[in-house]
Design a protein around this motif. Structure first.
Motif, short mmCIF file in Angstrom:
data_model
loop_
_atom_site.label_atom_id
_atom_site.label_comp_id
_atom_site.label_asym_id
_atom_site.label_seq_id
_atom_site.Cartn_x
_atom_site.Cartn_y
_atom_site.Cartn_z
N ILE A 112 -2.40 -52.01 -6.69
CA ILE A 112 -1.44 -52.97 -7.10
C ILE A 112 -2.32 -53.83 -8.17
O ILE A 112 -3.41 -54.55 -7.90
CB ILE A 112 -0.88 -53.77 -6.41
N ILE A 113 -1.72 -53.82 -9.39
CA ILE A 113 -2.14 -54.62 -10.54
C ILE A 113 -1.31 -55.66 -11.14
O ILE A 113 0.00 -55.76 -10.86
CB ILE A 113 -2.53 -53.65 -11.90
N GLY A 114 -1.62 -56.68 -11.77
CA GLY A 114 -0.62 -57.73 -12.27
C GLY A 114 -0.56 -58.79 -11.09
O GLY A 114 -1.10 -58.71 -10.25
N LYS A 115 0.00 -59.76 -11.85
CA LYS A 115 0.52 -60.85 -10.75
C LYS A 115 2.22 -61.20 -10.72
O LYS A 115 2.54 -60.83 -11.72
CB LYS A 115 -0.18 -62.02 -11.11
N ASN A 116 2.39 -61.82 -9.59
CA ASN A 116 3.82 -62.36 -9.72
C ASN A 116 4.86 -61.14 -10.18
O ASN A 116 4.85 -60.09 -9.66
CB ASN A 116 4.11 -63.37 -10.52
N ASN A 117 5.70 -61.33 -11.04
CA ASN A 117 6.82 -60.59 -11.62
C ASN A 117 6.20 -59.19 -12.42
O ASN A 117 6.93 -58.36 -12.72
CB ASN A 117 7.81 -61.27 -12.26
N SER A 118 5.24 -59.38 -12.99
CA SER A 118 4.56 -58.48 -13.57
C SER A 118 3.68 -57.33 -13.02
O SER A 118 2.90 -56.61 -13.31
CB SER A 118 3.36 -59.08 -14.63
N GLN A 119 3.47 -57.62 -11.58
CA GLN A 119 2.93 -56.65 -10.72
C GLN A 119 3.51 -55.13 -10.78
O GLN A 119 4.64 -54.88 -10.95
CB GLN A 119 3.02 -56.91 -9.26
N LYS A 120 2.49 -54.21 -10.89
CA LYS A 120 2.75 -52.77 -11.16
C LYS A 120 1.90 -51.95 -9.99
O LYS A 120 0.79 -52.43 -9.57
CB LYS A 120 2.38 -52.10 -12.14
N ILE A 121 2.42 -51.00 -9.60
CA ILE A 121 1.54 -49.95 -8.59
C ILE A 121 1.37 -48.89 -9.11
O ILE A 121 2.28 -47.99 -9.77
CB ILE A 121 2.48 -49.54 -7.26
N ILE A 122 0.09 -48.47 -9.17
CA ILE A 122 -0.41 -47.27 -9.75
C ILE A 122 -1.05 -46.21 -8.78
O ILE A 122 -1.52 -46.71 -7.89
CB ILE A 122 -1.38 -47.50 -11.14
N ARG A 123 -0.96 -44.98 -9.30
CA ARG A 123 -1.90 -44.02 -8.51
C ARG A 123 -3.22 -43.52 -9.10
O ARG A 123 -3.22 -43.22 -10.10
CB ARG A 123 -0.97 -42.64 -8.18
N LEU A 145 4.64 -54.03 -2.20
CA LEU A 145 4.30 -55.23 -2.61
C LEU A 145 3.79 -56.29 -1.59
O LEU A 145 3.11 -57.00 -1.78
CB LEU A 145 5.13 -55.50 -3.89
N LYS A 146 4.96 -56.28 -0.73
CA LYS A 146 4.99 -57.22 0.33
C LYS A 146 3.87 -56.96 1.58
O LYS A 146 3.12 -57.81 1.95
CB LYS A 146 6.01 -57.15 1.40
N TYR A 147 3.57 -55.45 1.60
CA TYR A 147 2.35 -55.16 2.72
C TYR A 147 1.61 -54.11 1.98
O TYR A 147 1.74 -52.82 1.98
CB TYR A 147 3.33 -54.35 3.81
N PRO A 148 0.84 -54.55 1.05
CA PRO A 148 -0.10 -53.56 0.17
C PRO A 148 -1.09 -53.03 1.13
O PRO A 148 -1.45 -53.16 2.17
CB PRO A 148 -1.13 -54.59 -0.83
N PRO A 149 -1.66 -51.62 0.35
CA PRO A 149 -2.40 -51.01 1.11
C PRO A 149 -4.13 -51.49 0.89
O PRO A 149 -4.17 -52.37 0.26
CB PRO A 149 -2.30 -49.60 0.13
N THR A 150 -4.66 -51.02 2.00
CA THR A 150 -6.10 -51.44 1.88
C THR A 150 -6.77 -51.18 0.77
O THR A 150 -6.66 -49.73 0.24
CB THR A 150 -6.93 -50.93 3.26
#
Length: 379
Positions: A112-123, A145-150
């Motif tokens: 997960i990158i970015g903060k708040n509303n600009s967050q993105k999930i990448i592989r 986003l609520k429960y991010p991976p380790t």
């Protein structure tokens, strides 16, 4: 447990990336009916994802409530759902949240990158190095986003590596008891390096005189002579080298007046020719050479020049698969026959003894020919 290719990739024929086949178990009745996935933890472990992610994905796609109890390892989807249907949805989850969009490889981490509303999930793909975006419109994104991976283990900077290396050097020796890293790869490496350091170096054993090789002409000649002598000592004599058939020929020449039929057979066996019957069967010329050597032996040894003995020698060849009937019959007909010329290529024109002696020997071998005909007729 049955395994399948991750994401149903049929091109991965060697199952490099495999996961357990999904199992579903329907429990309850009526409004309380539910589907349990007993091996969800194993599946998630193969995908390097938390088991809650694919379970929540099922709920999003099926519009059903789900329950994830990590303590009891139970992952439940409300309603009755067949394993095949859930497997199809699992393949969709893998395509959207596991496989690299660049190389289609499942060796990825979710970041997960970015903060708040600009967050993105990448592989983040560990195979090709590409970073590809996840579809942020899917409902599962909110849960991730609520429960991010380790977070994946950081590789660390050069400074961190140097600091870590310094700390390792200051630690106790690998053989010290109570080490917290006993049995780890780092501990094994240190142990190997420590033992290697204690080994004596080549200089401790080196004797300069032993490592110097005299390459002068005299020294080379001396070594060659010693080596040749060693070969002769091991082989016995020059006659013992070379082709076994040539050895037999030389032996027959040397023992022409003293060898008996048993001696000849023993010598053939000693040279290993008797074991190579397949080669004899495939090569009429070699059989003709054997008959030629027999002609020479019989002609030079008066005790052997009898019909009974000649037939006995031929019978020994025949019984030990050293002589084919076809070859014997062609030899019996003589070199003037068409069969003889067609069968023997290399030895067709070779004369081992005088024509008259050869004819006399073949005449003495005719009883053996009658014996062969008898065997063919009744056996």
């Amino acid at each position: 447990m049955a395994t399948i290719n991750i994401g149903g990739n049929n091109q991965d024929r060697f199952y490099r990336y495999k996961m357990p086949k999904l199992i579903s178990k329907i429990e309850g009745k009526g409004n309380g009916i539910k589907t349990v996935v007993p091996n969800m933890s194993d599946i998630a472990r193969s995908l390097s994802r938390p088991p809650t992610y694919p379970t929540k994905f099922f709920g999003c796609e099926l519009g059903a409530q789900v329950k994830c109890d990590e303590k009891t390892d139970r992952y439940i989807v409300n309603g009755a759902h067949e394993a095949a249907r859930l497997q199809e949805l699992l393949d969709v989850f893998i395509k959207k949240f596991v496989l690299c969009a660049g190389c289609n490889n499942p060796e990825t981490d979710l970041i997960i990158i970015g903060k708040n509303n600009s967050q993105k999930i990448i592989r983040d793909c560990k195979a090709c190095g590409q970073r590809t975006d996840v579809d942020m419109r899917h409902k599962l994104v909110t849960y991730i986003l609520k429960y991010p991976p380790t977070p994946p283990k950081s590789k660390g900077t050069k400074k961190d590596k140097k600091t870590k290396k310094g700390e390792d050097d200051e630690q106790a020796s690998p053989t010290a008891k109570g080490s917290s890293e006993e049995g780890t790869d780092d501990e094994l490496t240190r142990r190997i390096e420590a033992e290697a350091a204690s080994l004596p170096t080549a200089d401790e054993y080196r004797d300069d005189d032993d490592w110097v090789l005299d390459t002068s002409a005299e020294a080379v000649a001396k070594r060659t002579k010693e080596f040749s002598k060693l070969l002769l000592d091991e082989s016995g004599s020059d006659e013992e080298s070379g082709d076994p058939y040539e050895q037999l020929d030389k032996w027959l020449e040397k023992h022409a007046t003293s060898a008996s039929s048993n001696d000849i057979y023993k010598k053939i066996k000693e040279l290993g020719i008797a074991k190579e019957t397949d080669q004899f069967l495939q090569n009429p010329d070699d059989q003709r050479a054997l008959l030629g050597a027999t002609e020479v032996l019989v002609s030079e040894h008066k005790d052997l020049f009898e019909s009974k003995i000649v037939c006995s020698i031929l019978m020994g060849y025949y019984q030990n698969d050293l002589l084919e009937e076809e070859v014997f019959q062609a030899w019996l007909e003589g070199d003037s026959s068409k069969t003889y010329r067609n069968l023997f290529k290399r030895n067709a024109s070779v004369s081992y003894v005088d024509a008259a002696i050869n004819q006399d020997i073949r005449n003495k071998a005719k009883p053996f020919a009658k014996c062969i005909l008898f065997i063919q007729k009744y056996f």
